[in-house]
Design an enzyme around this catalytic site. Sequence first.
Site, PDB file in Angstrom:
ATOM      1  CE  LYS A  42       0.784 -15.599  -5.972  1.00 15.98           C
ATOM      2  NZ  LYS A  42       0.780 -15.514  -7.434  1.00 15.98           N
ATOM      3  N   GLY A  43       3.547 -12.238  -1.028  1.00 15.33           N
ATOM      4  CA  GLY A  43       4.294 -10.977  -0.961  1.00 15.33           C
ATOM      5  C   GLY A  43       5.524 -10.989  -0.080  1.00 15.33           C
ATOM      6  CG  ASP A  98       3.491  -8.256   1.659  1.00 15.23           C
ATOM      7  OD1 ASP A  98       2.650  -8.324   2.575  1.00 15.23           O
ATOM      8  OD2 ASP A  98       3.179  -8.327   0.459  1.00 15.23           O
ATOM      9  CG  ASP A 101      -3.506  -1.629   3.469  1.00 16.51           C
ATOM     10  OD1 ASP A 101      -3.301  -0.445   3.737  1.00 16.51           O
ATOM     11  OD2 ASP A 101      -4.259  -1.988   2.543  1.00 16.51           O
ATOM     12  CE  LYS A 129      -0.228   0.664   2.145  1.00 10.79           C
ATOM     13  NZ  LYS A 129      -1.183   0.459   1.015  1.00 10.79           N
ATOM     14  CG  PHE A 150      -0.797  -0.294  -4.174  1.00  9.93           C
ATOM     15  CD1 PHE A 150      -1.803  -0.810  -3.370  1.00  9.93           C
ATOM     16  CD2 PHE A 150      -0.095  -1.171  -4.991  1.00  9.93           C
ATOM     17  CE1 PHE A 150      -2.110  -2.165  -3.371  1.00  9.93           C
ATOM     18  CE2 PHE A 150      -0.392  -2.534  -5.008  1.00  9.93           C
ATOM     19  CZ  PHE A 150      -1.407  -3.027  -4.194  1.00  9.93           C
ATOM     20  CG  ASP A 157       1.167  -8.506  -6.398  1.00  5.09           C
ATOM     21  OD1 ASP A 157       1.019  -8.435  -5.169  1.00  5.09           O
ATOM     22  OD2 ASP A 157       0.257  -8.834  -7.172  1.00  5.09           O
ATOM     23  NE  ARG A 163       3.786 -11.677  -6.629  1.00  3.09           N
ATOM     24  CZ  ARG A 163       2.943 -11.434  -5.628  1.00  3.09           C
ATOM     25  NH1 ARG A 163       3.370 -10.874  -4.520  1.00  3.09           N
ATOM     26  NH2 ARG A 163       1.668 -11.736  -5.753  1.00  3.09           N
TER      27      ARG A 163
HETATM   28  P1  IMP Z   1      -4.363  -5.959   5.218  1.00  4.06           P
HETATM   29  O1  IMP Z   1      -5.149  -7.171   5.581  1.00  4.06           O
HETATM   30  O2  IMP Z   1      -5.256  -4.841   4.731  1.00  4.06           O
HETATM   31  O3  IMP Z   1      -3.433  -5.477   6.313  1.00  4.06           O
HETATM   32  O4  IMP Z   1      -3.534  -6.302   3.946  1.00  4.06           O
HETATM   33  C1  IMP Z   1      -2.483  -7.104   3.965  1.00  4.06           C
HETATM   34  C2  IMP Z   1      -2.148  -7.627   2.573  1.00  4.06           C
HETATM   35  O5  IMP Z   1      -2.618  -6.785   1.503  1.00  4.06           O
HETATM   36  C3  IMP Z   1      -0.659  -7.639   2.456  1.00  4.06           C
HETATM   37  O6  IMP Z   1      -0.167  -8.877   2.900  1.00  4.06           O
HETATM   38  C4  IMP Z   1      -0.441  -7.417   0.980  1.00  4.06           C
HETATM   39  O7  IMP Z   1      -0.456  -8.664   0.330  1.00  4.06           O
HETATM   40  C5  IMP Z   1      -1.628  -6.610   0.509  1.00  4.06           C
HETATM   41  N1  IMP Z   1      -1.307  -5.168   0.425  1.00  4.06           N
HETATM   42  C6  IMP Z   1      -1.749  -4.187   1.233  1.00  4.06           C
HETATM   43  N2  IMP Z   1      -1.224  -2.990   0.886  1.00  4.06           N
HETATM   44  C7  IMP Z   1      -0.411  -3.238  -0.171  1.00  4.06           C
HETATM   45  C8  IMP Z   1       0.458  -2.406  -0.963  1.00  4.06           C
HETATM   46  O8  IMP Z   1       0.607  -1.178  -0.778  1.00  4.06           O
HETATM   47  N3  IMP Z   1       1.141  -3.047  -1.959  1.00  4.06           N
HETATM   48  C9  IMP Z   1       1.032  -4.377  -2.197  1.00  4.06           C
HETATM   49  N4  IMP Z   1       0.260  -5.192  -1.466  1.00  4.06           N
HETATM   50  C10 IMP Z   1      -0.464  -4.622  -0.461  1.00  4.06           C
HETATM   51 MG    MG Z   2       0.511 -10.315   1.635  1.00  7.44          MG
END
Ligand code: IMP
Ligand code: MG
Length: 184
Positions: A42-43, A98, A101, A129, A150, A157, A163
């Site tokens: 949803k982000g 969004d 990470d 990040k 974070f 969220d 959000r």
């Molecule tokens: P990844 O697969 O670790 O790159 O994570 C991606 C998803 O984790 C993003 O689409 C976000 O929904 C969530 N996420 C990762 N870091 C954050 C943060 O700092 N704040 C909020 N959501 C996050």
């Molecule tokens: Mg996301």
Amino acid sequence: MSRKDLILLHSPRAIEEAVAGLARAIDADAGGRPLTVIGVLKGSFIFLADLVRKLQTPLSLDFVRVKSYGKGVFPGEVRLIKDVEIPLHRREVLIVDDIMDTGLTARFLMRHARKRRPRSCRLCVLLDKPSRRLTRIVPDYSGFVIPDVFAVGYGLDCNERYRGLPALYALNQPVPAAGRSRNG
Ligand code: IMP
Ligand code: MG
């Protein structure tokens, strides 16, 4: 707004400028060819809404939803909860999330989209990040590089809170375990 639980990362004005810059870069690369934009729920919902209103390129829009599992038997496993419902074959696909990470979600979604044989498949994230990356994936477009905090607000969220905030903040407190569940 001044709050003890949040530290301002980027103001609404800075976000607007960043989104406009992303739209210009995406338009330039598209060269008038229509885009198929896939928002990751949803982000990305606020970022996506602002981005598509700044893009000049004609586009179709759809959404995916994924769930990631950070711990447990299959660490880093990403599962599709909702797939796209429009064709990607021979399309110029742009995945919009969004934040990147670890990059596991992005890698999963790029692979998933490429199975449909699009003409191209690019990735746009508002926040990057890179310090937490577990993959070699690099976003084609990113609005801001941020440190290992974070981030919340502007669609992002923590346990479904924050959000709707118009700016981007870093959470000024330990993230509860459920907040890291990364369900979008
Ligand atoms: P990844 O697969 O670790 O790159 O994570 C991606 C998803 O984790 C993003 O689409 C976000 O929904 C969530 N996420 C990762 N870091 C954050 C943060 O700092 N704040 C909020 N959501 C996050
Ligand atoms: Mg996301």
